[in-house]
Scaffold this motif. Structure first.
Motif, PDB file in Angstrom:
ATOM      1  N   PHE A 220       0.834  -1.206   0.000  1.00 26.97           N
ATOM      2  CA  PHE A 220       0.000   0.000   0.000  1.00 26.97           C
ATOM      3  C   PHE A 220       0.864   1.249   0.000  1.00 26.97           C
ATOM      4  CE2 PHE A 220      -1.927   3.446   2.528  1.00 26.97           C
ATOM      5  CZ  PHE A 220      -3.026   3.732   1.741  1.00 26.97           C
ATOM      6  N   THR A 221       0.546   2.203  -0.877  1.00 28.36           N
ATOM      7  CA  THR A 221       1.185   3.513  -0.881  1.00 28.36           C
ATOM      8  C   THR A 221       0.102   4.564  -0.719  1.00 28.36           C
ATOM      9  OG1 THR A 221       2.925   2.725  -2.380  1.00 28.36           O
ATOM     10  CG2 THR A 221       2.651   5.104  -2.168  1.00 28.36           C
ATOM     11  N   GLY A 222       0.215   5.376   0.336  1.00 29.96           N
ATOM     12  CA  GLY A 222      -0.816   6.385   0.594  1.00 29.96           C
ATOM     13  C   GLY A 222      -0.717   6.930   1.997  1.00 29.96           C
ATOM     14  N   GLY A 223      -1.809   7.500   2.493  1.00 32.07           N
ATOM     15  CA  GLY A 223      -1.822   8.120   3.805  1.00 32.07           C
ATOM     16  C   GLY A 223      -1.795   7.111   4.940  1.00 32.07           C
ATOM     17  N   TYR A 224      -1.174   7.521   6.055  1.00 25.64           N
ATOM     18  CA  TYR A 224      -1.040   6.582   7.177  1.00 25.64           C
ATOM     19  C   TYR A 224      -2.382   6.264   7.829  1.00 25.64           C
ATOM     20  CZ  TYR A 224      -1.382  10.435  10.600  1.00 25.64           C
ATOM     21  OH  TYR A 224      -1.805  11.487  11.359  1.00 25.64           O
ATOM     22  N   ILE A 239       2.687  -4.243   3.876  1.00 22.18           N
ATOM     23  CA  ILE A 239       3.881  -3.428   3.659  1.00 22.18           C
ATOM     24  C   ILE A 239       3.402  -2.091   3.111  1.00 22.18           C
ATOM     25  CG2 ILE A 239       6.043  -3.180   2.377  1.00 22.18           C
ATOM     26  CD1 ILE A 239       6.302  -6.182   2.382  1.00 22.18           C
ATOM     27  N   SER A 240       3.652  -1.024   3.854  1.00 24.09           N
ATOM     28  CA  SER A 240       3.076   0.273   3.495  1.00 24.09           C
ATOM     29  C   SER A 240       4.143   1.351   3.425  1.00 24.09           C
ATOM     30  CB  SER A 240       2.015   0.674   4.527  1.00 24.09           C
ATOM     31  OG  SER A 240       2.535   0.635   5.837  1.00 24.09           O
ATOM     32  N   GLU A 241       3.935   2.300   2.509  1.00 27.53           N
ATOM     33  CA  GLU A 241       4.792   3.475   2.390  1.00 27.53           C
ATOM     34  C   GLU A 241       3.881   4.691   2.461  1.00 27.53           C
ATOM     35  OE1 GLU A 241       5.944   6.694   1.368  1.00 27.53           O
ATOM     36  OE2 GLU A 241       6.015   5.987  -0.703  1.00 27.53           O
ATOM     37  N   CYS A 242       3.994   5.430   3.558  1.00 30.31           N
ATOM     38  CA  CYS A 242       3.007   6.469   3.856  1.00 30.31           C
ATOM     39  C   CYS A 242       3.585   7.870   4.034  1.00 30.31           C
ATOM     40  CB  CYS A 242       2.230   6.091   5.123  1.00 30.31           C
ATOM     41  SG  CYS A 242       1.492   4.450   5.045  1.00 30.31           S
ATOM     42  N   GLY A 243       4.804   8.091   3.592  1.00 27.47           N
ATOM     43  CA  GLY A 243       5.353   9.443   3.671  1.00 27.47           C
ATOM     44  C   GLY A 243       5.768   9.841   5.075  1.00 27.47           C
ATOM     45  N   THR A 453      16.437   0.231  -0.735  1.00 25.04           N
ATOM     46  CA  THR A 453      15.063  -0.002  -0.285  1.00 25.04           C
ATOM     47  C   THR A 453      14.393   1.324   0.049  1.00 25.04           C
ATOM     48  OG1 THR A 453      15.825  -0.301   2.001  1.00 25.04           O
ATOM     49  CG2 THR A 453      15.569  -2.286   0.657  1.00 25.04           C
ATOM     50  N   TRP A 454      13.063   1.309   0.015  1.00 23.30           N
ATOM     51  CA  TRP A 454      12.284   2.508   0.279  1.00 23.30           C
ATOM     52  C   TRP A 454      11.127   2.143   1.202  1.00 23.30           C
ATOM     53  CZ3 TRP A 454      13.222   7.445  -0.207  1.00 23.30           C
ATOM     54  CH2 TRP A 454      12.187   8.379  -0.187  1.00 23.30           C
ATOM     55  N   GLY A 455      11.086   2.757   2.374  1.00 25.05           N
ATOM     56  CA  GLY A 455      10.016   2.481   3.323  1.00 25.05           C
ATOM     57  C   GLY A 455      10.368   3.032   4.689  1.00 25.05           C
ATOM     58  N   GLY A 456       9.409   3.012   5.604  1.00 26.70           N
ATOM     59  CA  GLY A 456       9.623   3.529   6.945  1.00 26.70           C
ATOM     60  C   GLY A 456      10.485   2.619   7.799  1.00 26.70           C
ATOM     61  N   VAL A 464       3.260   5.186  10.991  1.00 27.03           N
ATOM     62  CA  VAL A 464       3.179   6.541  10.445  1.00 27.03           C
ATOM     63  C   VAL A 464       3.718   6.546   9.015  1.00 27.03           C
ATOM     64  CG1 VAL A 464       3.893   8.947  10.659  1.00 27.03           C
ATOM     65  CG2 VAL A 464       3.378   7.616  12.711  1.00 27.03           C
ATOM     66  N   SER A 465       4.997   6.237   8.863  1.00 29.76           N
ATOM     67  CA  SER A 465       5.589   6.181   7.521  1.00 29.76           C
ATOM     68  C   SER A 465       5.493   4.796   6.898  1.00 29.76           C
ATOM     69  CB  SER A 465       7.060   6.608   7.571  1.00 29.76           C
ATOM     70  OG  SER A 465       7.174   7.981   7.864  1.00 29.76           O
ATOM     71  N   GLY A 466       5.255   3.795   7.736  1.00 30.59           N
ATOM     72  CA  GLY A 466       5.056   2.463   7.197  1.00 30.59           C
ATOM     73  C   GLY A 466       6.006   1.424   7.748  1.00 30.59           C
TER      74      GLY A 466
END
Length: 538
Positions: A220-224, A239-243, A453-456, A464-466
């Motif tokens: 998932f990519t989007g808001g936390y 697995i999430s990437e939330c900025g 890699t890219w993620g929290g 929050v960020s993932g």
């Protein structure tokens, strides 16, 4: 397709039985389709963003660099990986050394000689928990991954990562903002759809996708807020990437920055902060400076000039950005509204190009606790002794305990200061609780680098960020952090100080990714050198 129909359509067993050579052939087919439809994708992305921004801010070359370049790059990387696998080998890292009892530093590099030349002065590192271990993707258990695409870019690179790094088939749903490009992506991925390796879901099927039983993972990519809703509603591994509110740590040097260096980095930061109208997960937002840094005032003034005069206007377009902007102005009435020349057309909405800048905010302020995701930057001043080691230690503590999120961090440090305080910098890189760190580089480059890699960095903590990441081309497990390091003054820094030069750069980047030939590399590198002499043209 509905989520259920998509789930029933894809065939994980069939994909797991697909040979290395057929997988390589499919990658070439996808890239051929991408070449065929690239211009159409770029034009649709441009129309979409300019429509939301109410002005002609975006151009086809930068739109191509935003959505075609990342996909072509991961395809190229997977080709190199699978060519290596066809010979019975995993790609070998540059170097491995143990940092402490827990972590190892693994230095990696591009898998192609031309891409190594393109990387130039950059070095790349993975911080891995426990003894480094690579897993051949062909040996991973086949599964089904549900992917919910991002809204700020019509991104599909996660599809390739799931298929080629996780050995899993994909059910995919584009974000509602990207309905037009979704139709084109279905054409691009047609060979993999026919192979039953991908199925595209209808809009509105997101909730149903995440609640399917039998998924191996959800990307998932989007808001936390939405990530937390998904996490609570499913037992599937998310697995999430939330900025997040990403810091830019400006290390006070043991010597003064020159005027050229000051202007260079001001333009570098302004370019990064304006990318995609600020709707970029990796953009720096909170600038961290030292009260004792005697060049602080000059730095801030030079940065404001870079925003208003030396880089072109960008259009804020992402939904609800106007409400976020209003809230920042209400919470911080001392905010400055900076305006760049947007070369207005009659229908242009100049407000969408305004840039909010807030100096010296309180350490517990709204600006510190909130991700802007639009053209807003704020500064935090640390009142510490004139000592680089103490500054770095205090900045690390502030970032880890005060700022919203753990996605990425940017550090600026001059060559002499870096050399004299190498041990303190290495400790900072280890202690910062971020999924990625860019030293003298734009953090967005880490997202675009397939062997990082890219993620929290939030395992076991509040989301929050993932959590986790979408994999790396070296197939290392337990990566906790990716680090990109460049020179203080580097040709690799993207400075949008001439629009024609920027158009050339983004065009040549995409052309090289679609066809990584020596001719295209020469065009790209030669263009960078020639265009570096161009003056302002906007």
């Amino acid at each position: 397709m509905t989520a259920k129909e998509a789930f029933e359509y894809v065939d994980a067993k069939k994909w797991s039985e697909t040979s290395v050579y057929e997988r390589l052939y499919l990658l070439e087919e996808i890239k051929d389709n991408l070449k065929k439809h690239a211009d159409e994708l770029g034009q649709l992305e441009l129309e979409n963003k300019n429509n939301f921004a109410k002005g002609a801010y975006y151009r086809v070359p930068e739109c191509l660099a935003g959505i075609v370049y990342p996909l072509a790059t991961i395809i190229n990387a997977c080709v190199h990986l699978y060519e290596s696998l066809s010979k019975g080998k995993m790609p070998a890292p540059e170097n491995i050394h143990q940092i402490n009892d827990t972590f190892y530093d693994v230095e990696v590099h591009p898998l192609d000689i031309k891409e190594k030349l393109l990387a130039n002065t950059q070095t790349f590192h993975l911080h891995i928990e426990g003894k480094p271990r690579q897993i051949n993707p062909l040996e991973k258990k086949a599964g089904i991954i549900a992917i919910l695409g991002a809204g700020n870019y019509s991104s599909t690179l996660e599809i390739i990562k799931a298929l080629y790094l996780e050995n899993s088939v994909v059910i995919f749903k584009s974000h509602e903002l990207n309905k037009k490009t979704d139709k084109i992506w279905r054409k691009v991925f047609a060979p993999l759809i026919q192979k039953k390796a991908i199925a595209f879901c209808d809009f509105g099927e997101g909730k149903n996708m995440t609640q399917l039983e039998g998924l191996s993972k959800i990307y998932f990519t989007g808001g936390y807020e939405n990530a937390n809703i998904i996490s609570r509603a499913t037992e599937t591994h998310l697995i999430s990437e939330c900025g997040g509110n990403n810091p830019l740590i400006v290390v006070p040097g043991i010597r003064d920055w020159t005027k050229k260096e000051m202007e260079h980095h001001a333009n570098h930061i302004a370019t990064a902060a304006k990318l995609n109208g600020g709707a970029l997960c990796g953009r720096p937002q909170t600038i961290i400076t030292s009260k004792k840094w005697k060049q602080r005032a000059i730095f801030l003034q030079t940065l404001k000039e870079a925003i208003t005069k030396n880089t072109p206007a960008s259009g804020t377009y992402y939904p609800n950005s106007d409400k976020i902007k209003e809230q920042f102005l209400e919470e911080h009435p001392d905010s400055e509204i900076l305006k760049a020349d947007c070369n207005c057309e009659p229908e242009c909405d100049c407000e969408s190009s305004e840039f909010i800048f807030i100096e010296n905010v309180a350490h517990d302020s709204y600006a510190v606790k909130t991700e802007a995701f639009c053209q807003i930057m704020n500064e935090v001043v640390l009142d510490v002794p004139d000592d680089v080691n103490i500054f770095l230690e205090t900045a690390t503590k502030f970032c880890n305990t005060k700022l919203h999120g753990t996605l990425t961090c940017m550090i600026l440090i001059d060559k002499e200061t870096k050399k004299e305080h190498q041990e303190a910098l290495l400790k900072t890189l280890l202690d910062l609780k971020y999924g990625s760190i860019a030293v003298n580089a734009n953090p967005v480059l880490i997202f675009l680098t397939p062997f990082l890699t890219w993620g929290g960095n939030e395992d076991g903590e509040k989301l929050v960020s993932g959590n986790g990441n979408f994999g790396n081309i070296y197939c290392f497990e337990n990566v906790k952090k990716s680090i990109l390091v460049d020179h203080f003054m580097s040709l690799g820094h993207i400075l949008r100080t001439n629009q024609k030069a920027y158009d050339h750069l983004t065009k040549h980047m995409t052309e090289f990714a679609l066809d990584p030939s020596w001719i295209n590399l020469t065009r790209l590198l030669g263009g960078v050198v020639i265009d570096s002499f161009r003056g302002k043209d906007f």
